[in-house]
Design a protein around this motif. Structure first.
Motif, PDB file in Angstrom:
ATOM      1  N   CYS A  23      -9.503  14.405   3.114  1.00 25.99           N
ATOM      2  CA  CYS A  23      -8.345  14.146   2.136  1.00 25.99           C
ATOM      3  C   CYS A  23      -8.303  12.922   1.745  1.00 25.99           C
ATOM      4  N   ILE A  24      -8.599  13.112   0.819  1.00 25.94           N
ATOM      5  CA  ILE A  24      -8.666  11.566  -0.447  1.00 25.94           C
ATOM      6  C   ILE A  24      -7.359  11.402  -1.150  1.00 25.94           C
ATOM      7  N   GLY A  25      -6.219  12.372  -0.700  1.00 26.46           N
ATOM      8  CA  GLY A  25      -5.127  11.654  -1.734  1.00 26.46           C
ATOM      9  C   GLY A  25      -5.211  11.802  -2.460  1.00 26.46           C
ATOM     10  N   CYS A  26      -5.521  12.826  -3.387  1.00 24.34           N
ATOM     11  CA  CYS A  26      -5.701  12.660  -4.854  1.00 24.34           C
ATOM     12  C   CYS A  26      -3.785  13.764  -5.027  1.00 24.34           C
ATOM     13  N   GLY A  27      -3.626  14.957  -4.579  1.00 21.50           N
ATOM     14  CA  GLY A  27      -2.136  15.005  -4.797  1.00 21.50           C
ATOM     15  C   GLY A  27      -2.143  16.782  -5.079  1.00 21.50           C
ATOM     16  N   ALA A  28      -3.333  16.892  -5.218  1.00 20.09           N
ATOM     17  CA  ALA A  28      -3.335  18.526  -5.574  1.00 20.09           C
ATOM     18  C   ALA A  28      -2.416  19.082  -5.114  1.00 20.09           C
ATOM     19  N   CYS A  29      -2.677  19.263  -4.331  1.00 18.73           N
ATOM     20  CA  CYS A  29      -2.017  20.287  -3.013  1.00 18.73           C
ATOM     21  C   CYS A  29      -0.264  20.553  -3.107  1.00 18.73           C
ATOM     22  N   GLN A  30       0.322  18.715  -3.795  1.00 18.59           N
ATOM     23  CA  GLN A  30       1.349  19.029  -3.916  1.00 18.59           C
ATOM     24  C   GLN A  30       1.714  19.333  -5.440  1.00 18.59           C
ATOM     25  N   ASP A  31       1.095  19.037  -6.611  1.00 15.26           N
ATOM     26  CA  ASP A  31       0.537  19.955  -7.780  1.00 15.26           C
ATOM     27  C   ASP A  31       0.883  21.053  -7.643  1.00 15.26           C
ATOM     28  N   VAL A  32      -0.119  22.100  -7.313  1.00 18.87           N
ATOM     29  CA  VAL A  32       0.248  23.681  -6.842  1.00 18.87           C
ATOM     30  C   VAL A  32       1.313  23.932  -5.628  1.00 18.87           C
ATOM     31  N   CYS A  33       1.684  23.398  -4.913  1.00 20.83           N
ATOM     32  CA  CYS A  33       3.041  23.539  -4.247  1.00 20.83           C
ATOM     33  C   CYS A  33       3.370  24.234  -5.008  1.00 20.83           C
ATOM     34  N   PRO A  34       3.794  26.253  -4.988  1.00 20.36           N
ATOM     35  CA  PRO A  34       4.608  26.943  -5.138  1.00 20.36           C
ATOM     36  C   PRO A  34       5.849  27.079  -5.234  1.00 20.36           C
ATOM     37  N   THR A  35       6.874  26.148  -4.672  1.00 22.55           N
ATOM     38  CA  THR A  35       8.112  25.458  -3.905  1.00 22.55           C
ATOM     39  C   THR A  35       8.552  24.642  -5.077  1.00 22.55           C
ATOM     40  N   THR A  36      10.474  24.765  -5.053  1.00 23.85           N
ATOM     41  CA  THR A  36      10.814  23.888  -5.448  1.00 23.85           C
ATOM     42  C   THR A  36      10.927  22.821  -5.681  1.00 23.85           C
ATOM     43  N   ILE A  37      10.946  21.953  -3.873  1.00 23.33           N
ATOM     44  CA  ILE A  37      10.739  21.178  -3.450  1.00 23.33           C
ATOM     45  C   ILE A  37       8.994  21.080  -2.860  1.00 23.33           C
ATOM     46  N   PRO A  38       8.400  20.419  -3.150  1.00 22.96           N
ATOM     47  CA  PRO A  38       6.621  20.738  -2.519  1.00 22.96           C
ATOM     48  C   PRO A  38       6.224  20.620  -0.679  1.00 22.96           C
ATOM     49  N   SER A  39       6.014  21.890   0.104  1.00 26.19           N
ATOM     50  CA  SER A  39       6.061  22.001   1.029  1.00 26.19           C
ATOM     51  C   SER A  39       5.248  19.952   1.617  1.00 26.19           C
ATOM     52  N   ILE A  40       4.179  20.458   0.715  1.00 25.36           N
ATOM     53  CA  ILE A  40       3.173  19.622   1.637  1.00 25.36           C
ATOM     54  C   ILE A  40       3.288  18.196   0.279  1.00 25.36           C
ATOM     55  N   ILE A  41       3.078  17.454   0.758  1.00 25.23           N
ATOM     56  CA  ILE A  41       3.376  15.565  -0.493  1.00 25.23           C
ATOM     57  C   ILE A  41       2.213  14.942  -0.059  1.00 25.23           C
ATOM     58  N   VAL A  42       2.724  13.529  -1.015  1.00 26.21           N
ATOM     59  CA  VAL A  42       0.797  12.372  -0.793  1.00 26.21           C
ATOM     60  C   VAL A  42       1.735  11.452  -0.371  1.00 26.21           C
ATOM     61  N   LYS A  43       1.529  10.706   0.116  1.00 24.89           N
ATOM     62  CA  LYS A  43       1.955   9.490   1.255  1.00 24.89           C
ATOM     63  C   LYS A  43       0.906   8.215   0.342  1.00 24.89           C
ATOM     64  N   PRO A  44       1.494   7.842  -1.188  1.00 26.51           N
ATOM     65  CA  PRO A  44       0.509   6.673  -1.679  1.00 26.51           C
ATOM     66  C   PRO A  44      -0.264   5.667  -0.547  1.00 26.51           C
ATOM     67  N   ARG A  45      -1.325   5.094  -0.532  1.00 26.85           N
ATOM     68  CA  ARG A  45      -1.943   3.812  -0.356  1.00 26.85           C
ATOM     69  C   ARG A  45      -2.020   3.974   1.416  1.00 26.85           C
ATOM     70  N   VAL A  46      -1.999   5.504   1.814  1.00 25.43           N
ATOM     71  CA  VAL A  46      -2.041   5.776   3.853  1.00 25.43           C
ATOM     72  C   VAL A  46      -3.182   6.410   3.905  1.00 25.43           C
ATOM     73  N   THR A  47      -3.926   5.469   5.270  1.00 27.46           N
ATOM     74  CA  THR A  47      -5.346   6.471   5.627  1.00 27.46           C
ATOM     75  C   THR A  47      -5.168   7.810   6.166  1.00 27.46           C
ATOM     76  N   TYR A  48      -5.828   8.924   6.331  1.00 25.44           N
ATOM     77  CA  TYR A  48      -5.475  10.102   7.676  1.00 25.44           C
ATOM     78  C   TYR A  48      -5.245   8.998   8.794  1.00 25.44           C
ATOM     79  N   GLU A  49      -5.791   7.868   9.588  1.00 20.81           N
ATOM     80  CA  GLU A  49      -5.800   7.125   9.933  1.00 20.81           C
ATOM     81  C   GLU A  49      -4.608   5.940  10.610  1.00 20.81           C
ATOM     82  N   GLU A  50      -3.766   5.891  10.023  1.00 14.70           N
ATOM     83  CA  GLU A  50      -2.363   5.362   9.947  1.00 14.70           C
ATOM     84  C   GLU A  50      -1.501   6.125   9.856  1.00 14.70           C
TER      85      GLU A  50
END
Length: 246
Positions: free
Chosen positions: A213-240
């Motif tokens: 995952c590169i954290g681009c936010g596309a999944c958050q953008d296309v999520c069809p729910t009013t409050i996106p189920s999936i969001i991006v945490k900026p400047r955080v790595t997968y490991e962190e």
């Protein structure tokens, strides 16, 4: 003589008020809120936040070359870093252009030129923040009207790019189907390295995030729910992020 004393008192009064105004105004300008560097989703290739704020010359070149109109400039309402570029995935995510033109356009090094392809991008990490709203986990088909947000965004753009038209066309194919939008709309060349739908204990499917995952936010953008189920945490790595959850 009386007039001179009166003028002097008036001068002192308004001078004091002026100084007080500057102090109070300065307090507003340099308040902790204004100086606070918000944790924003920066464009691809953004260097460490402190260094980014120092290097960015606020030229807007990255914004000009973005074919998806994903990049915006921070205004006074958002505090520190006025004029610096950021991405709001709730409005339009980064869709990881193959040539990463925003990086190529950056003249100052605020966007690292070693970011040459989508796989090099490290903006943050996707997180299933609101599983209770995920319609895939509930086996609810994608409802009509899910395209409204993206359609309105495209309608608001005066110089719509062909890539934005293609994005909407691809997005339009999912109505009435079981939701796999976050996985199927992932823009990186090997999306299965970033996200996949896996069986959930409740009988539906849930998105699972991987270290690609590169954290681009596309999944958050296309999520069809009013409050996106999936969001991006900026400047955080997968490991962190995910190591802290184990």
């Amino acid at each position: 003589m009386q007039k001179v004393q009166t003028d002097r008192r008036e001068f002192m009064k308004y001078s004091t008020l002026g100084i007080l105004g500057l102090v109070l105004g300065g307090g507003m300008i340099f308040s902790p809120y204004t100086l606070r560097a918000e944790n924003r989703l920066r464009p691809p290739g953004a260097v460490d936040e402190k260094k980014f704020l120092a290097l960015c010359i606020k030229c807007g070149q990255c914004l000009q070359v973005c074919p998806y109109h994903s990049i915006k400039l921070t205004d006074m309402a958002h505090g520190h870093g006025v004029g610096t570029p950021y991405i709001d995935a709730n409005e339009r995510a980064c869709y990881a252009c193959s040539a990463v033109p925003c990086v190529l356009a950056c003249p100052s090094g605020a966007l690292d030129h070693h970011t040459e392809k989508p796989e090099d991008i490290k903006m943050g990490i996707a997180v299933l923040e609101h599983p209770d709203t995920c319609i895939a986990m509930k086996n609810i088909p994608i409802p009509a009207g899910y395209m409204d947000k993206m359609s309105k965004f495209n309608d608001s753009v005066t110089n719509l790019h062909d890539l934005e038209v293609e994005l909407l066309e691809k997005f339009s194919e999912f109505e009435g189907k079981q939701c796999t939008l976050c996985a199927d709309m992932c823009p990186i060349p090997n999306p299965l390295s970033a996200i996949a739908m896996v069986p959930d204990a409740g009988g539906g499917n849930r998105p699972e995030i991987y270290d690609g995952c590169i954290g681009c936010g596309a999944c958050q953008d296309v999520c069809p729910t009013t409050i996106p189920s999936i969001i991006v945490k900026p400047r955080v790595t997968y490991e962190e992020y995910y190591a802290s959850k184990k």
